[in-house]
Design an enzyme around this catalytic site. Structure first.
Site, PDB file in Angstrom:
ATOM      1  N   ASN A   1       0.879  -1.173   0.000  1.00 37.43           N
ATOM      2  CA  ASN A   1       0.000   0.000   0.000  1.00 37.43           C
ATOM      3  C   ASN A   1       0.913   1.218   0.000  1.00 37.43           C
ATOM      4  O   ASN A   1       1.503   1.554   1.019  1.00 37.43           O
ATOM      5  CB  ASN A   1      -0.892  -0.026   1.254  1.00 37.43           C
ATOM      6  CG  ASN A   1      -1.734   1.238   1.373  1.00 37.43           C
ATOM      7  OD1 ASN A   1      -1.816   2.034   0.436  1.00 37.43           O
ATOM      8  ND2 ASN A   1      -2.352   1.424   2.533  1.00 37.43           N
ATOM      9  N   TRP A   2       1.001   1.848  -1.140  1.00 41.17           N
ATOM     10  CA  TRP A   2       1.925   2.988  -1.264  1.00 41.17           C
ATOM     11  C   TRP A   2       1.393   4.257  -0.614  1.00 41.17           C
ATOM     12  O   TRP A   2       2.109   5.260  -0.533  1.00 41.17           O
ATOM     13  CB  TRP A   2       2.213   3.260  -2.741  1.00 41.17           C
ATOM     14  CG  TRP A   2       3.205   2.309  -3.347  1.00 41.17           C
ATOM     15  CD1 TRP A   2       3.916   1.329  -2.704  1.00 41.17           C
ATOM     16  CD2 TRP A   2       3.598   2.254  -4.723  1.00 41.17           C
ATOM     17  NE1 TRP A   2       4.728   0.674  -3.599  1.00 41.17           N
ATOM     18  CE2 TRP A   2       4.553   1.215  -4.838  1.00 41.17           C
ATOM     19  CE3 TRP A   2       3.238   2.966  -5.864  1.00 41.17           C
ATOM     20  CZ2 TRP A   2       5.144   0.892  -6.065  1.00 41.17           C
ATOM     21  CZ3 TRP A   2       3.828   2.631  -7.068  1.00 41.17           C
ATOM     22  CH2 TRP A   2       4.775   1.611  -7.167  1.00 41.17           C
ATOM     23  N   LYS A   3       0.132   4.236  -0.217  1.00 42.25           N
ATOM     24  CA  LYS A   3      -0.477   5.434   0.385  1.00 42.25           C
ATOM     25  C   LYS A   3      -0.220   6.639  -0.530  1.00 42.25           C
ATOM     26  O   LYS A   3      -0.270   6.472  -1.762  1.00 42.25           O
ATOM     27  CB  LYS A   3       0.047   5.632   1.816  1.00 42.25           C
ATOM     28  CG  LYS A   3      -0.113   4.334   2.632  1.00 42.25           C
ATOM     29  CD  LYS A   3       0.060   4.482   4.110  1.00 42.25           C
ATOM     30  CE  LYS A   3      -0.146   3.116   4.781  1.00 42.25           C
ATOM     31  NZ  LYS A   3      -0.102   3.152   6.217  1.00 42.25           N
TER      32      LYS A   3
ATOM     33  N   HIS B   1      -9.490   1.073   5.099  1.00 43.23           N
ATOM     34  CA  HIS B   1      -8.210   1.264   5.790  1.00 43.23           C
ATOM     35  C   HIS B   1      -8.423   2.217   6.970  1.00 43.23           C
ATOM     36  O   HIS B   1      -9.224   3.160   6.878  1.00 43.23           O
ATOM     37  CB  HIS B   1      -7.166   1.828   4.818  1.00 43.23           C
ATOM     38  CG  HIS B   1      -5.775   1.780   5.377  1.00 43.23           C
ATOM     39  ND1 HIS B   1      -5.331   2.690   6.301  1.00 43.23           N
ATOM     40  CD2 HIS B   1      -4.761   0.912   5.170  1.00 43.23           C
ATOM     41  CE1 HIS B   1      -4.075   2.392   6.637  1.00 43.23           C
ATOM     42  NE2 HIS B   1      -3.714   1.312   5.966  1.00 43.23           N
TER      43      HIS B   1
ATOM     44  N   GLU C   1      -6.793   4.611   8.004  1.00 39.33           N
ATOM     45  CA  GLU C   1      -6.556   6.027   7.679  1.00 39.33           C
ATOM     46  C   GLU C   1      -7.786   6.639   7.004  1.00 39.33           C
ATOM     47  O   GLU C   1      -8.098   7.809   7.190  1.00 39.33           O
ATOM     48  CB  GLU C   1      -5.291   6.162   6.808  1.00 39.33           C
ATOM     49  CG  GLU C   1      -4.041   5.884   7.632  1.00 39.33           C
ATOM     50  CD  GLU C   1      -2.866   5.322   6.865  1.00 39.33           C
ATOM     51  OE1 GLU C   1      -2.865   5.366   5.628  1.00 39.33           O
ATOM     52  OE2 GLU C   1      -1.936   4.806   7.529  1.00 39.33           O
TER      53      GLU C   1
ATOM     54  N   GLU D   1      -5.080  -5.009  10.757  1.00 38.04           N
ATOM     55  CA  GLU D   1      -4.031  -4.019  10.997  1.00 38.04           C
ATOM     56  C   GLU D   1      -4.286  -3.297  12.318  1.00 38.04           C
ATOM     57  O   GLU D   1      -5.128  -2.380  12.370  1.00 38.04           O
ATOM     58  CB  GLU D   1      -4.026  -2.966   9.884  1.00 38.04           C
ATOM     59  CG  GLU D   1      -3.728  -3.515   8.514  1.00 38.04           C
ATOM     60  CD  GLU D   1      -3.183  -2.420   7.602  1.00 38.04           C
ATOM     61  OE1 GLU D   1      -2.162  -2.672   6.966  1.00 38.04           O
ATOM     62  OE2 GLU D   1      -3.762  -1.320   7.561  1.00 38.04           O
TER      63      GLU D   1
ATOM     64  N   GLY E   1       2.995   2.061  10.677  1.00 33.30           N
ATOM     65  CA  GLY E   1       3.998   3.097  10.479  1.00 33.30           C
ATOM     66  C   GLY E   1       4.749   3.491  11.734  1.00 33.30           C
ATOM     67  O   GLY E   1       5.424   4.514  11.763  1.00 33.30           O
TER      68      GLY E   1
ATOM     69  N   SER F   1       3.805  -2.333  10.203  1.00 33.16           N
ATOM     70  CA  SER F   1       5.262  -2.418  10.322  1.00 33.16           C
ATOM     71  C   SER F   1       5.825  -3.777   9.895  1.00 33.16           C
ATOM     72  O   SER F   1       6.795  -4.263  10.481  1.00 33.16           O
ATOM     73  CB  SER F   1       5.709  -2.052  11.744  1.00 33.16           C
ATOM     74  OG  SER F   1       5.344  -0.703  12.047  1.00 33.16           O
TER      75      SER F   1
ATOM     76  N   GLY G   1       2.905  -1.148   4.167  1.00 37.98           N
ATOM     77  CA  GLY G   1       3.088   0.250   3.777  1.00 37.98           C
ATOM     78  C   GLY G   1       4.546   0.525   3.460  1.00 37.98           C
ATOM     79  O   GLY G   1       5.038   0.255   2.361  1.00 37.98           O
ATOM     80  N   GLY G   2       5.281   1.040   4.443  1.00 40.95           N
ATOM     81  CA  GLY G   2       6.663   1.505   4.259  1.00 40.95           C
ATOM     82  C   GLY G   2       7.570   0.538   3.507  1.00 40.95           C
ATOM     83  O   GLY G   2       8.280   0.939   2.579  1.00 40.95           O
TER      84      GLY G   2
HETATM   85  O1  LIG Z   1      -1.702  -0.529   4.594  1.00 44.08           O
HETATM   86  C1  LIG Z   1      -0.627  -0.687   5.186  1.00 44.08           C
HETATM   87  C2  LIG Z   1      -0.509  -0.424   6.574  1.00 44.08           C
HETATM   88  O2  LIG Z   1      -1.134   0.743   6.944  1.00 44.08           O
HETATM   89  C3  LIG Z   1       0.804  -0.691   7.207  1.00 44.08           C
HETATM   90  O3  LIG Z   1       1.728   0.348   7.009  1.00 44.08           O
HETATM   91  P1  LIG Z   1       3.243   0.117   7.517  1.00 44.08           P
HETATM   92  O4  LIG Z   1       3.701  -1.166   6.906  1.00 44.08           O
HETATM   93  O5  LIG Z   1       3.997   1.308   6.986  1.00 44.08           O
HETATM   94  O6  LIG Z   1       3.181   0.050   8.998  1.00 44.08           O
END
Ligand SMILES: O=C[C@H](O)COP(=O)(O)O
Length: 253
Positions: free
Chosen positions: A9-11, A95, A97, A167, A173, A213, A234-235
């Protein structure tokens, strides 16, 4: 045995050039889709180009959100049929967010799941508790409520093909990961909820990811657990090397 699914998920990260460069770099190195479903959920603006870059490879492209109507006066929104018209395969729904910053409700998530299925898009349905909820012992109740609402009104056959991402919000994050046993425990509870609603076959078929994470250093342990079928990342999905390592871990899990 359920096939693992690793979804990046590149956000709201990456320029257009960086996105294309990434897809061009990974597309030939992605393991066969017989072994793992490799997905990148990119900003909507980049989707047509990324779908094009990923054509005839084992890399699948997903969106990070969509509206539940196929068309209408919804300025700024993107519809499920519009995503389907450019061959987007997956969509992340609910999600944390989006729930927190854009007031996405359980009811809207349920409508979006329906709309995704109608349009042939696989929904990745997110659920998870806040730190406060975890500390007050409400984790299971929270994810159960979210999952029950998101899955309302489907058939067992439809549910089998969905993906749920657990999640914990406090792990997103932050560098803090739930322990693999904790994550597995909650994913197991989610499977019980699905079984209660739609029966054993649906519960055994639906894939449940862990997110929060996840990185190459912790994915092996997470994927070794019975109820964890992949990761929503994500990251660590932003760099070619770490994304490919996550896929490799899934192949070897
Ligand atoms: O969609 C992905 C998640 O929000 C996890 O993000 P993260 O891997 O940066 O903690």
């Amino acid at each position: 045995m359920r096939k693992p699914i690793i979804a990046g998920n590149w956000k709201m990260y990456k320029s257009f050039d960086e996105a294309v460069e990434f897809a061009e770099a990974v597309r030939e190195q992605v393991p066969s889709e017989d072994k793992v479903d490799a997905v990148i959920c990119a900003p909507a603006l980049y989707l047509p180009t990324l779908v094009d870059v990923a054509t005839e490879t084992d890399l699948a492209i997903g969106a990070q959100n969509m509206h539940f109507e196929n068309e209408g006066a919804f300025t700024g929104e993107i519809s499920p049929s519009q995503l389907a018209s450019i061959n987007v395969d997956y969509v992340i729904l609910g999600h944390s967010e989006r729930r927190e910053y854009f007031n996405e409700t359980d009811e809207a998530v349920n409508k979006k799941v329906r709309a995704a299925l109608i349009n042939g898009i696989v929904p990745i349905i997110c659920c998870g508790e806040t730190l406060e909820e975890r500390e007050s012992g409400q984790t299971e109740e929270k994810v159960s409520t979210q999952v029950t609402a998101a899955l309302e009104g489907f058939t067992p056959e439809e549910v089998k093909h969905m993906v749920i991402a657990y999640e914990p919000i406090w792990a997103i994050g932050t560098g803090k990961t739930a322990t693999a046993d904790d994550a597995n425990h909650v994913c197991g509870k989610i499977r019980e909820v699905v079984e209660g609603l739609y029966g054993q076959e649906a519960a055994e078929s639906i894939r449940i990811q862990y997110g929060g994470s996840v990185k190459p250093e912790n994915i092996d342990e997470l994927l070794s657990k019975e109820h964890i079928d992949g990761a929503l990342v994500g990251g660590a999905s932003l760099k070619v090397d770490s994304y490919l390592k996550l896929l490799e871990a899934a192949v070897n899990a």
